[in-house]
Scaffold this motif. Structure first.
Motif, PDB file in Angstrom:
ATOM      1  N   ALA A  13       0.830  -1.205   0.000  1.00 36.09           N
ATOM      2  CA  ALA A  13       0.000   0.000   0.000  1.00 36.09           C
ATOM      3  C   ALA A  13       0.865   1.256   0.000  1.00 36.09           C
ATOM      4  N   ILE A  14       1.906   1.284   0.845  1.00 37.56           N
ATOM      5  CA  ILE A  14       2.777   2.462   0.939  1.00 37.56           C
ATOM      6  C   ILE A  14       3.581   2.644  -0.339  1.00 37.56           C
ATOM      7  N   GLN A  15       4.056   1.543  -0.922  1.00 33.77           N
ATOM      8  CA  GLN A  15       4.782   1.651  -2.189  1.00 33.77           C
ATOM      9  C   GLN A  15       3.878   2.175  -3.303  1.00 33.77           C
ATOM     10  N   ALA A  16       2.582   1.817  -3.259  1.00 34.12           N
ATOM     11  CA  ALA A  16       1.635   2.291  -4.281  1.00 34.12           C
ATOM     12  C   ALA A  16       1.384   3.786  -4.172  1.00 34.12           C
ATOM     13  N   LEU A  17       1.703   4.397  -3.016  1.00 31.47           N
ATOM     14  CA  LEU A  17       1.474   5.828  -2.797  1.00 31.47           C
ATOM     15  C   LEU A  17       2.675   6.685  -3.170  1.00 31.47           C
ATOM     16  N   THR A  18       3.772   6.066  -3.604  1.00 25.61           N
ATOM     17  CA  THR A  18       4.979   6.812  -3.950  1.00 25.61           C
ATOM     18  C   THR A  18       4.691   7.811  -5.071  1.00 25.61           C
ATOM     19  N   GLY A  19       5.019   9.086  -4.822  1.00 29.48           N
ATOM     20  CA  GLY A  19       4.817  10.123  -5.832  1.00 29.48           C
ATOM     21  C   GLY A  19       3.379  10.575  -5.986  1.00 29.48           C
ATOM     22  N   LYS A  20       2.460  10.072  -5.158  1.00 28.10           N
ATOM     23  CA  LYS A  20       1.045  10.427  -5.252  1.00 28.10           C
ATOM     24  C   LYS A  20       0.795  11.779  -4.602  1.00 28.10           C
ATOM     25  N   ASP A  21       0.003  12.625  -5.260  1.00 27.02           N
ATOM     26  CA  ASP A  21      -0.404  13.896  -4.675  1.00 27.02           C
ATOM     27  C   ASP A  21      -1.475  13.642  -3.619  1.00 27.02           C
ATOM     28  N   LYS A  22      -1.270  14.162  -2.420  1.00 28.24           N
ATOM     29  CA  LYS A  22      -2.166  13.963  -1.280  1.00 28.24           C
ATOM     30  C   LYS A  22      -2.403  12.480  -1.001  1.00 28.24           C
ATOM     31  N   PRO A  23      -1.344  11.720  -0.720  1.00 28.16           N
ATOM     32  CA  PRO A  23      -1.508  10.281  -0.444  1.00 28.16           C
ATOM     33  C   PRO A  23      -2.252  10.048   0.870  1.00 28.16           C
ATOM     34  N   SER A  24      -3.089   9.025   0.887  1.00 29.90           N
ATOM     35  CA  SER A  24      -3.825   8.707   2.113  1.00 29.90           C
ATOM     36  C   SER A  24      -3.890   7.203   2.316  1.00 29.90           C
ATOM     37  N   LEU A  25      -3.897   6.802   3.582  1.00 31.21           N
ATOM     38  CA  LEU A  25      -3.949   5.389   3.950  1.00 31.21           C
ATOM     39  C   LEU A  25      -4.940   5.257   5.106  1.00 31.21           C
ATOM     40  N   VAL A  48      -1.713   4.008  -6.977  1.00 30.80           N
ATOM     41  CA  VAL A  48      -1.779   3.783  -8.425  1.00 30.80           C
ATOM     42  C   VAL A  48      -2.803   2.723  -8.804  1.00 30.80           C
ATOM     43  N   GLY A  49      -3.217   1.881  -7.868  1.00 29.52           N
ATOM     44  CA  GLY A  49      -4.177   0.831  -8.186  1.00 29.52           C
ATOM     45  C   GLY A  49      -3.555  -0.299  -8.999  1.00 29.52           C
ATOM     46  N   ILE A  50      -4.400  -1.257  -9.364  1.00 30.09           N
ATOM     47  CA  ILE A  50      -3.944  -2.442 -10.101  1.00 30.09           C
ATOM     48  C   ILE A  50      -4.725  -2.526 -11.405  1.00 30.09           C
ATOM     49  N   ALA A  51      -4.029  -2.788 -12.504  1.00 32.66           N
ATOM     50  CA  ALA A  51      -4.698  -2.926 -13.803  1.00 32.66           C
ATOM     51  C   ALA A  51      -5.671  -4.099 -13.762  1.00 32.66           C
ATOM     52  N   PRO A  52      -6.855  -3.978 -14.405  1.00 34.33           N
ATOM     53  CA  PRO A  52      -7.861  -5.051 -14.354  1.00 34.33           C
ATOM     54  C   PRO A  52      -7.321  -6.411 -14.780  1.00 34.33           C
ATOM     55  N   GLU A  53      -6.444  -6.410 -15.805  1.00 31.41           N
ATOM     56  CA  GLU A  53      -5.944  -7.696 -16.293  1.00 31.41           C
ATOM     57  C   GLU A  53      -4.956  -8.353 -15.327  1.00 31.41           C
ATOM     58  N   ASN A  54      -4.468  -7.593 -14.332  1.00 32.25           N
ATOM     59  CA  ASN A  54      -3.488  -8.136 -13.382  1.00 32.25           C
ATOM     60  C   ASN A  54      -4.096  -8.592 -12.065  1.00 32.25           C
ATOM     61  N   THR A  56      -9.411 -14.787   5.085  1.00 27.33           N
ATOM     62  CA  THR A  56      -9.655 -14.578   3.662  1.00 27.33           C
ATOM     63  C   THR A  56      -9.165 -13.187   3.269  1.00 27.33           C
ATOM     64  N   ILE A  57      -8.385 -13.116   2.182  1.00 29.96           N
ATOM     65  CA  ILE A  57      -7.916 -11.821   1.666  1.00 29.96           C
ATOM     66  C   ILE A  57      -8.703 -11.500   0.394  1.00 29.96           C
ATOM     67  N   MET A  58      -9.367 -10.349   0.399  1.00 34.83           N
ATOM     68  CA  MET A  58     -10.122  -9.896  -0.770  1.00 34.83           C
ATOM     69  C   MET A  58      -9.584  -8.549  -1.218  1.00 34.83           C
ATOM     70  N   ILE A  59      -9.417  -8.380  -2.532  1.00 38.73           N
ATOM     71  CA  ILE A  59      -8.846  -7.143  -3.069  1.00 38.73           C
ATOM     72  C   ILE A  59      -9.791  -6.538  -4.094  1.00 38.73           C
ATOM     73  N   ASP A  60     -10.060  -5.245  -3.922  1.00 39.42           N
ATOM     74  CA  ASP A  60     -10.863  -4.475  -4.876  1.00 39.42           C
ATOM     75  C   ASP A  60     -10.023  -3.273  -5.293  1.00 39.42           C
ATOM     76  N   SER A  61      -9.665  -3.202  -6.563  1.00 43.61           N
ATOM     77  CA  SER A  61      -8.759  -2.144  -7.001  1.00 43.61           C
ATOM     78  C   SER A  61      -9.199  -1.547  -8.325  1.00 43.61           C
ATOM     79  N   GLN A  62      -8.970  -0.247  -8.469  1.00 46.95           N
ATOM     80  CA  GLN A  62      -9.218   0.445  -9.727  1.00 46.95           C
ATOM     81  C   GLN A  62      -7.949   1.186 -10.119  1.00 46.95           C
ATOM     82  N   GLU A  63      -7.489   0.959 -11.321  1.00 45.35           N
ATOM     83  CA  GLU A  63      -6.242   1.558 -11.777  1.00 45.35           C
ATOM     84  C   GLU A  63      -6.340   3.081 -11.741  1.00 45.35           C
ATOM     85  N   GLY A  64      -5.370   3.704 -11.071  1.00 43.88           N
ATOM     86  CA  GLY A  64      -5.345   5.156 -10.976  1.00 43.88           C
ATOM     87  C   GLY A  64      -6.129   5.720  -9.811  1.00 43.88           C
TER      88      GLY A  64
END
Length: 535
Positions: free
Chosen positions: A439-451, A471-477, A510-518
């Motif tokens: 999660a923290i690595q995904a916030l690198t360079g993000k404007d107004k990062p939040s966790l 940055v989120g995760i691409a749908p195909e990944n 159980t680990i569930m992930i919901d992500s939208q790229e960007g």
């Protein structure tokens, strides 16, 4: 012959002559008029359109019946009206026929149907985000829009569904889009045509597939001989190709070809079959030859396969070493951080206290990883105990304090003291560290990062939500993120989430992930083991 007998003879003669004239008229006098009712808003079959400011009745059924009338020498008059009124007009004898009616057994008791000129089916239309409706059975107890007296109404009227009746299918879809009903049921092609015309197709989807596929016909009252005219006309326009042209105009491709097409191509088909037989014999001979060659090559391929397997094992060993490096790097990073800060903060008693607490813990964690490698063939037994989620998070967040400060991450914590879990503490710490690290690595360079890290109870079981706006995760990944050796990071081994997933499963998590790229990623840890129901 008395007066009464003369009157009887006169009446019989009158009715016989009248009957002959009626039959002659029905069989095709050039001046006869066919009055046909149709739906005023049922595109693309029949609908009132405005062209250059003038109302025009058009559609597939309109063009089809015009061609039938022309073929049989009749004149045709259309009477567009709401569908329910069209049915009543036919029942009252005000029109000869209804231009397009889907056949079913209930209607067959009242009307006679022409030969079917296409197949038609119902469809269930719902909004794109609706997941609870996938079939007609799912409509029970829901509010559903249908066209009054249409086939969809006939299909659903006796079921425990709250039906909302509309004048036409367009109104039913409007109610769906505006959120006033949960579904609309109607003709599949008509619904798609209306959604495309109103530019609402991106908001609506079809579920349940084709429903009650039946023939689409011209309908007349039972016993009306005019049905023969329609059947003759339909047969003629199918044979001469007119039907195909009309179908292509409205639907894009013909559903059938005229009889002449098959006659014309029959000889060609026979010739093609003979050629295929000859080619088949040749192919068999070639196949036998190839089989002999394959046997010769099989032994050579087996040798090559053995070499490839040896190479694969070496590659797998390399990936395993990378996995161990990845797992050891996290505690080493923590120890390195404390070591770098030691000269500057040695005099700080709080720092010394934390260092003396966490450095031994991380060294022990490295030792555990090495032990896990050495005992790979006999994995360590999971040792669970009851612990507050908050304590797990508090012991982990200290490792990320510097990264959070450097990136200016806005951290929102809402962990309830009362939320307890029954897990192996060391294994769950490893799972949470990997999730937070991603999660923290995904916030690198993000404007107004939040966790955001929140604990809550869902279905009587404790859950933890970790959400970032990275940055989120691409749908195909998304479907590959828990696969071993899959990574989109430069230099990543793709083993962090894989290992975390395995450890979580061992702990009934159980680990569930919901992500939208960007936009970011939501990770939910659901502590779903039997013990956590009472933790």
């Amino acid at each position: 012959m008395n007066c009464r007998q003369w009157i009887t003879v006169f009446m019989l003669t009158f009715f016989m002559i009248g009957g002959v004239q009626f039959i002659a008229a029905e069989e095709g006098s050039e001046n006869q008029v066919l009055i046909v009712a149709g739906d005023e808003n049922f595109p693309p079959y029949e609908f009132v359109d405005v062209i250059d400011g003038i109302q025009v009745y058009r559609g597939f059924n309109v063009d089809l019946l015009k061609a039938v009338a022309l073929s049989t020498g009749y004149e045709i008059q259309f009477r567009p009206m709401p569908w329910a009124e069209a049915i009543k007009a036919l029942d009252r004898g005000e029109v000869h026929a209804v231009g397009g009616m889907k056949y079913n057994s209930e209607r067959d008791k009242i009307y006679d149907f022409s030969e079917a000129y296409m197949m038609n089916s119902l469809a269930i239309f719902v909004l794109k985000d609706m997941q609870a409706i996938a079939s007609i059975e799912d409509l029970v107890g829901r509010k559903v829009a249908v066209q009054k007296d249409a086939i969809a109404y006939q299909r659903l009227k006796n079921q425990p569904i709250e039906l909302v009746l509309t004048t036409n299918q367009g109104e039913a879809l409007e109610l769906l889009v505006s959120g006033k009903v949960e579904a609309a049921v109607g003709n599949s092609l008509t619904g798609q045509y209306i959604l495309q015309r109103t530019k609402q197709y991106q908001n609506v989807k079809i579920v349940g597939g084709a429903i009650d596929s039946e023939g689409y016909c011209v309908a007349v009252k039972n016993g009306n001989p005019i049905l023969g005219v329609f059947n003759k006309g339909l047969k003629d326009i199918k044979e001469n190709g007119t039907y195909d042209k009309i179908y292509v105009k409205w639907f894009g491709e013909p559903i059938d070809y005229p009889v002449q097409y098959y006659k014309r191509n029959f000889t060609f088909a026979i010739s093609a079959v003979i050629i295929l037989i000859i080619l088949g014999v040749i192919a068999v001979q070639i196949s036998l030859y190839l089989q002999r060659e394959v046997k010769k090559r099989t032994k050579e391929i087996e040798v090559i396969n053995e070499e490839l397997q040896r190479k694969d094992k070496l590659e797998a060993l390399g990936k395993l070493v990378a996995c161990i490096a990845h797992e050891i790097r996290t505690p080493l990073t923590s120890i390195k951080t404390f070591a770098e800060l030691l000269p500057a903060k040695y005099d700080n008693p709080l720092f010394r206290e934390k260092m003396s607490q966490f450095v031994p813990q991380e060294i022990e964690r490295i030792n555990n990883i090495v032990n896990d490698l050495l005992t790979y063939a006999n994995p360590r037994k999971v040792e669970r105990e009851c612990i507050p989620i908050k304590r797990l998070i508090d012991t982990i967040m200290v490792f990320f304090a510097d990264d959070i400060a450097k990136q200016g991450i806005d951290v929102q914590l809402d962990i309830k003291e009362a939320h307890m879990v029954y897990v192996d503490i060391q294994q769950m710490k490893q799972v949470m560290i990997n999730v937070l690290l991603n999660a923290i690595q995904a916030l690198t360079g993000k404007d107004k990062p939040s966790l955001t890290i929140v604990s809550e109870i869902r279905e009587n079981q404790p859950c933890m939500l970790i959400a970032d706006n990275g940055v989120g995760i691409a749908p195909e990944n998304v479907k590959f993120i828990f696969e071993p050796f899959f990574s989109t990071k430069s230099g990543g081994t793709g083993l962090g989430l894989f290992v975390s997933y395995q450890l979580a499963q061992q702990n009934g998590v159980t680990i569930m992930i919901d992500s939208q790229e960007g936009l970011g990623t939501n990770v939910i840890l659901k502590f779903s083991s039997e013990e956590n129901l009472h933790a």
